[in-house]
Scaffold this active site. Structure first.
Site, short mmCIF file in Angstrom:
data_model
loop_
_atom_site.label_atom_id
_atom_site.label_comp_id
_atom_site.label_asym_id
_atom_site.label_seq_id
_atom_site.Cartn_x
_atom_site.Cartn_y
_atom_site.Cartn_z
N LYS A 202 49.82 36.70 41.73
CA LYS A 202 49.62 35.70 43.26
C LYS A 202 51.25 35.22 42.87
O LYS A 202 51.93 34.99 41.83
CB LYS A 202 48.82 34.46 42.10
CG LYS A 202 47.33 35.04 42.70
CD LYS A 202 47.49 34.99 44.36
CE LYS A 202 45.81 35.96 44.83
NZ LYS A 202 44.69 35.34 45.30
C1 LIG Z 1 43.31 35.35 44.87
C2 LIG Z 1 41.99 34.88 45.91
C3 LIG Z 1 40.96 33.83 45.43
C4 LIG Z 1 40.55 34.26 43.55
O1 LIG Z 1 41.39 34.32 43.00
P1 LIG Z 1 40.88 35.04 41.57
O2 LIG Z 1 42.20 34.02 40.72
O3 LIG Z 1 41.40 35.99 42.10
O4 LIG Z 1 39.55 34.76 41.40
C5 LIG Z 1 40.65 33.04 46.63
N1 LIG Z 1 41.24 33.05 47.65
C6 LIG Z 1 41.98 33.69 48.04
C7 LIG Z 1 42.89 33.77 49.56
C8 LIG Z 1 43.01 34.61 46.94
O5 LIG Z 1 43.81 35.40 47.66
#
Ligand SMILES: *Cc1c(COP(=O)(O)O)cnc(C)c1O
Length: 447
Positions: A202
């Protein structure tokens, strides 16, 4: 004859335009990361709900987003689940989210024994279409989870107005949009609660982790309880008294991921600017190629390009091919030119087996069975989400726009597109080749 003069396509035996070492990996690790991670090691404190790095990250992220409060947690998925628990979602409640998102935007509802309902997307922004939202609301609806997809803010004003009219909670899934701005406000500060992921891929990276932002003290308190077993802390002694007052989970974060995220936060705006510069350059250059449709960003939004999404249209490219097959042919040809390219979601979320089978907990059909017992029917037929379905046929993701990659890589990517689009018939001839486009995991720090 080739317009770009690059000769045969690599998929037909020619020389590729790019090499893997043209790409540089994410996240960028520098002096701030080493300094803050070393602070943890030197302190000897590695964990704790109010430990120094965790507490500092919560203060700094609340200030960055513009909310009164923030809690950090061990994943974005946990932040979403904590949010639904904090606003009081329970069995049989319905939670509305977008049909084009990552599974966790919907599975968090199931984790709280609630039932996900999907709304189709806007054909230009790929975000939840507010015009289709009200039709999904009924007396069981408890919350809406708009997702700021791939870094672009969802259209929050109409969503908030509809939520207010129907007395619903809004939990922003901002897991893909750290630093994105909607009409002057940072995403994650607009709904009742905003959630972010800190996973390695991210825009803000802690390795793993999540963030929960709110202006409401009640949700802060509930979130704090849910994060740590529902255990109460004595108000006078500040000691845990091992008396769970509500159902909670173990969703704490820890010091090393918090320190890494704090270091990355010092560079978030700079890294987002780099993504935006790369994305704008690609949009300008790829937009000149008939058949390539760059992403759209409304003028009152700041898109932070977690992913750079393009659509491929055989008609404007001047070839006769079914859209899905055309997209696959172009992906394979570009991948063989050395590009890291390929789809992220391959289908709308409701098309996944989890929703088609509705097996639920232990194959019991719970939680759907709660409402099905009352004669309510759930149908996730993909025909209800035609815009998301069409997108999944013809979109793909151009990987590699994150820092420290710059315009030199973007130029090579543009050259690869120009070469492939000058030889589309050859690319289509190879549409069935055993080639598997996608990103190299290392590009996103996944090893
Ligand atoms: C990455 C993501 C999540 C979950 O995040 P994690 O930290 O991997 O649990 C939830 N919603 C969206 C839209 C994402 O891209």
């Amino acid at each position: 004859m080739s317009r770009s003069g690059n000769g045969r396509l690599a998929i037909g035996g020619g020389r590729p335009v790019l090499q893997r070492n043209d790409y540089r990996n994410w996240p960028v690790i520098g002096a701030d990361e080493r300094r803050l991670v070393n602070e943890v090691l030197d302190s000897g404190i590695v964990a704790g709900g109010t430990a120094p790095q965790v507490a500092a990250l919560e203060r700094e992220w609340a200030a960055y987003v513009g909310t009164k409060y923030c809690l950090t947690t061990h994943s974005g998925t946990a932040a979403l689940h904590m949010s639904l628990a904090a606003v009081g979602v329970g069995p049989g409640d319905e939670i509305i989210t977008s049909a084009f998102t990552f599974l966790a935007s919907a599975s968090c509802a199931l984790h709280q024994n609630a039932i996900p309902v999907f709304v189709d997307i806007d054909p230009r922004t790929y975000n939840m279409d507010p015009a289709k939202l009200e039709a999904a609301i009924n007396e069981r609806t408890k919350a809406i989870i708009p997702v700021h997809i791939q870094g672009l803010p969802a259209d929050m004003d109409p969503i908030m107005a509809i939520a207010k009219k129907h007395n619903l909670y809004v939990i922003e899934d901002a897991c893909q949009a750290h630093g994105a701005i909607y009409k002057g406000r940072k995403v994650g500060s607009i709904g009742h609660i905003g959630t972010f992921s800190l996973n390695n891929m991210k825009n803000l990276c802690g390795g793993e982790g999540g963030l929960f932002n709110t202006n409401d003290e009640t949700f802060l308190k509930k979130g704090t309880l849910v994060r740590c077993f529902g255990d109460e802390v004595d108000e006078v002694s500040h000691r845990r008294i091992y008396n769970a007052s509500i159902l909670g989970y173990m969703y704490r974060n820890q010091e090393l991921p918090a320190a890494l995220a704090r270091a990355q936060l010092l560079h978030l705006d700079e890294y987002n600017d780099c993504r935006i510069r790369n994305a704008n350059y690609l949009s300008r250059e790829l937009g000149k190629i008939p058949g390539v449709i760059p992403p759209y960003c409304p003028p009152d939004c700041k898109h932070v390009y977690w992913m750079y999404n393009i659509r491929l249209d055989p008609k404007s490219a001047g070839v006769h091919s079914e859209p899905r097959r055309f997209r696959i042919a172009v992906e394979k040809a570009l991948y063989k030119e050395g590009m890291l390219i390929g789809q992220w979601q391959t289908m709308p979320v409701p098309a996944q087996d989890l929703f088609q089978s509705r097996l639920g907990y232990g194959g019991s059909h719970y939680p759907w069975s709660v409402n099905e017992a009352k004669g309510i029917k759930y149908n996730y037929s993909v025909d209800q989400y035609p815009v998301a379905k069409a997108l999944c046929d013809n979109y793909t993701v151009v990987h590699g726009i994150a820092a420290p990659n710059g315009l030199d890589l973007m130029d090579k990517i543009v050259a690869a597109f120009q070469k492939v689009f000058a030889h589309l018939d050859e690319a289509i001839d190879h549409a069935d080749d055993a080639v598997y486009p996608g990103a190299d995991g290392k590009l996103y720090g996944t090893g």
